[in-house]
Design a protein around this motif. Structure first.
Motif, PDB file in Angstrom:
ATOM      1  N   GLY A  64     -26.064  24.486  23.274  1.00  0.00           N
ATOM      2  CA  GLY A  64     -27.071  23.465  22.976  1.00  0.00           C
ATOM      3  C   GLY A  64     -26.824  22.172  23.726  1.00  0.00           C
ATOM      4  O   GLY A  64     -27.753  21.570  24.284  1.00  0.00           O
ATOM      5  N   ILE A  65     -25.579  21.758  23.776  1.00  0.00           N
ATOM      6  CA  ILE A  65     -25.247  20.496  24.444  1.00  0.00           C
ATOM      7  C   ILE A  65     -25.326  20.626  25.960  1.00  0.00           C
ATOM      8  O   ILE A  65     -25.988  19.838  26.637  1.00  0.00           O
ATOM      9  CB  ILE A  65     -23.862  20.002  23.997  1.00  0.00           C
ATOM     10  N   SER A  68     -28.848  21.300  27.231  1.00  0.00           N
ATOM     11  CA  SER A  68     -29.651  20.077  27.101  1.00  0.00           C
ATOM     12  C   SER A  68     -29.320  19.086  28.215  1.00  0.00           C
ATOM     13  O   SER A  68     -30.221  18.474  28.798  1.00  0.00           O
ATOM     14  CB  SER A  68     -29.418  19.430  25.734  1.00  0.00           C
ATOM     15  N   TYR A  85     -31.743  13.196  20.008  1.00  0.00           N
ATOM     16  CA  TYR A  85     -30.477  12.852  20.667  1.00  0.00           C
ATOM     17  C   TYR A  85     -29.371  12.701  19.627  1.00  0.00           C
ATOM     18  O   TYR A  85     -28.233  13.102  19.864  1.00  0.00           O
ATOM     19  CB  TYR A  85     -30.631  11.584  21.513  1.00  0.00           C
ATOM     20  N   LEU A  88     -27.981  16.070  18.769  1.00  0.00           N
ATOM     21  CA  LEU A  88     -26.965  16.554  19.713  1.00  0.00           C
ATOM     22  C   LEU A  88     -25.604  15.929  19.425  1.00  0.00           C
ATOM     23  O   LEU A  88     -24.573  16.581  19.547  1.00  0.00           O
ATOM     24  CB  LEU A  88     -27.386  16.273  21.152  1.00  0.00           C
ATOM     25  N   SER A  92     -22.137  17.849  18.422  1.00  0.00           N
ATOM     26  CA  SER A  92     -20.846  17.570  19.074  1.00  0.00           C
ATOM     27  C   SER A  92     -19.751  17.362  18.040  1.00  0.00           C
ATOM     28  O   SER A  92     -18.630  17.865  18.203  1.00  0.00           O
ATOM     29  CB  SER A  92     -20.956  16.336  19.969  1.00  0.00           C
TER      30      SER A  92
END
Length: 105
Positions: A64-65, A68, A85, A88, A92
Motif C-alpha cells: 500500500g505504501i 502509493s 494521506y 498511509l 506505516s
C-alpha cells in the motif's frame, strides 16, 4: 526483503496491466504477467520465513505504501481527500508495530 521484492514486482505488474487496460498493448500485458509471476515467487519465499498472518499483514502494508508512492511520483496520481494521506501514515505505524514485535511462525 522478500516482501519488498514482491511489492516491487506487484508495482511493475500493476503498471503494466494499467497500460494494457487503457491502451491494449501486448507489452503492457506481458509486463503485468511477468510482474505477477514475480509476486508469486517472492510470496512463496516470504512464507518460508513467516506465517500467513504476518506475511499478509506486512505485504498489504508495504504494498500500500510503496505502490502509493510509485503512483504519486511516477504516474502523478493524487488522493482526493487529505485524510487518505493520514491513512498511509497509520498503515506505516502498523507496519512498525508488526515488525517491532517480531516474525510469528
Amino acid at each position: 526483503m522478500n516482501i519488498v521484492l514482491a511489492t516491487t514486482a506487484e508495482i511493475l505488474g500493476d503498471f503494466g496491466f494499467k497500460e494494457f487496460a487503457r491502451q491494449g498493448t501486448a507489452s503492457g500485458f506481458l509486463q503485468g504477467s511477468l510482474g505477477y509471476i514475480g509476486v508469486i515467487y517472492f510470496l512463496i519465499k516470504s512464507l518460508r520465513q513467516g506465517s500467513v498472518l504476518y506475511v499478509n499483514g506486512m505485504w498489504d502494508g508495504i504494498s500500500g505504501i510503496l505502490e502509493s508512492l510509485a503512483a504519486f511520483f511516477i504516474l502523478g496520481e493524487r488522493f482526493q481527500n487529505p485524510m487518505q494521506y493520514l491513512a498511509l501514515a497509520i498503515i506505516s505505524i502498523g507496519l512498525v508495530m508488526l515488525r517491532w514485535y517480531g516474525i510469528s511462525k
